[in-house]
Write a protein that holds these residues in place. Structure first.
Motif, short mmCIF file in Angstrom:
data_model
loop_
_atom_site.label_atom_id
_atom_site.label_comp_id
_atom_site.label_asym_id
_atom_site.label_seq_id
_atom_site.Cartn_x
_atom_site.Cartn_y
_atom_site.Cartn_z
N SER A 190 3.98 6.19 -5.06
CA SER A 190 4.00 6.45 -6.51
C SER A 190 2.99 7.54 -6.87
O SER A 190 3.28 8.42 -7.69
CB SER A 190 3.68 5.17 -7.27
OG SER A 190 4.66 4.18 -7.03
N PHE A 191 1.83 7.48 -6.24
CA PHE A 191 0.80 8.48 -6.50
C PHE A 191 1.26 9.87 -6.07
O PHE A 191 1.10 10.86 -6.80
CB PHE A 191 -0.49 8.11 -5.77
CG PHE A 191 -1.50 9.21 -5.75
CD1 PHE A 191 -2.22 9.54 -6.89
CD2 PHE A 191 -1.74 9.93 -4.58
CE1 PHE A 191 -3.16 10.58 -6.87
CE2 PHE A 191 -2.67 10.95 -4.56
CZ PHE A 191 -3.37 11.28 -5.71
N LEU A 240 0.83 -1.21 0.00
CA LEU A 240 0.00 0.00 0.00
C LEU A 240 0.86 1.25 0.00
O LEU A 240 0.56 2.24 -0.70
CB LEU A 240 -0.91 -0.02 1.22
CG LEU A 240 -1.95 1.10 1.33
CD1 LEU A 240 -2.87 1.12 0.11
CD2 LEU A 240 -2.77 0.95 2.61
N ASP A 276 3.87 1.58 -1.24
CA ASP A 276 4.46 1.76 -2.57
C ASP A 276 3.46 2.41 -3.53
O ASP A 276 3.83 3.30 -4.31
CB ASP A 276 4.90 0.40 -3.13
CG ASP A 276 6.07 -0.19 -2.36
OD1 ASP A 276 6.75 0.58 -1.65
OD2 ASP A 276 6.28 -1.41 -2.46
N GLU A 277 2.22 1.96 -3.47
CA GLU A 277 1.19 2.53 -4.35
C GLU A 277 0.96 4.01 -4.03
O GLU A 277 0.90 4.86 -4.92
CB GLU A 277 -0.11 1.75 -4.20
CG GLU A 277 -0.06 0.33 -4.71
CD GLU A 277 0.06 0.28 -6.23
OE1 GLU A 277 -0.37 1.23 -6.91
OE2 GLU A 277 0.60 -0.73 -6.74
#
Length: 221
Positions: free
Chosen positions: A63-64, A57, A59-60
């Motif tokens: 990135s966002f 989570l 990492d996601e």
């Protein structure tokens, strides 16, 4: 003359609003507590995630946030359209569920879910980024939810009230003539809250996205 008529209209609307709140104050309290319970459980569940789940989570989200600060996020117009579609779906589902007795627990579930999502999101940002995470989550979620949450709670309260009215009419087998009036009032309130939800979508795309970008650029990157 126009001023007098306008004052009378405002007075009637104020009286209707006061009566509405008085007659449904218990339901509003129930829905508010249900929402807060959802927030609490969302925070609890976030804390119980395993390390691998949290890392995925993180990492996601990382990135966002990187794309956001690099100016590669969604255009404000796209955010507004997406948020409007999501908000209107919530309002529409609550209205539909309120039209039947079996939809009553589904309305309860939607209120809980809304609180759960908010609680989970805030808890994640706070755990990952400490106090900057709290600021970022508030910047990204607070402005639009100041409108969205009350609108959904009003719709949910009206939906629960109408479902309960269906139960009362079904058992009493009388007062069915008044059911149409209740339906019109219920539908009118939902339409008004749909308008509020659309305004909230505009706030999300034009205000919250910019505030979140500013907060991330100043506090993290």
């Amino acid at each position: 003359m126009l001023d007098k008529e306008g004052a009378e209209v405002k007075s009637r609307w104020r009286q209707a609003a006061d009566l509405h709140l008085q007659t449904r104050s218990g339901l509003y309290r129930f829905v508010a507590v249900l929402f807060l319970v959802g927030v609490f459980f969302g925070a609890i569940i976030e804390g119980s995630l395993g390390p691998s789940q949290k890392q995925l989570l993180a990492d996601e989200v990382g990135s966002f946030l990187t794309m956001l600060t690099a100016g590669q996020g969604a255009a404000p117009g796209d955010v507004v359209r997406h948020a409007a579609a999501v908000n209107l779906r919530w309002v529409a589902f609550i209205w539909i569920f309120g039209l039947s007795i079996i939809g009553l627990p589904l309305i309860v579930g939607m209120v809980f879910l809304k609180g759960f999502v908010i609680g989970f999101s805030v808890a994640f940002f706070v755990e990952k980024y400490a106090w900057p995470g709290f600021v970022i989550s508030m910047a990204g979620m607070l402005p639009q939810n100041l409108l969205t949450v009350p609108a959904l709670m009003a719709c949910a309260t009206a939906g629960i009230a109408f479902s309960l009215e269906l139960i009362r009419v079904g058992f009493a087998r009388q007062g069915r003539g008044q059911l149409a009036d209740h339906l019109r009032g219920y539908s009118l309130l939902v339409m008004m809250m749909a308008g509020v939800a659309l305004v909230a979508a505009g706030v999300e795309g034009l205000v919250s996205a910019r505030l979140m970008t500013l907060a991330v650029s100043r506090l993290i990157h």
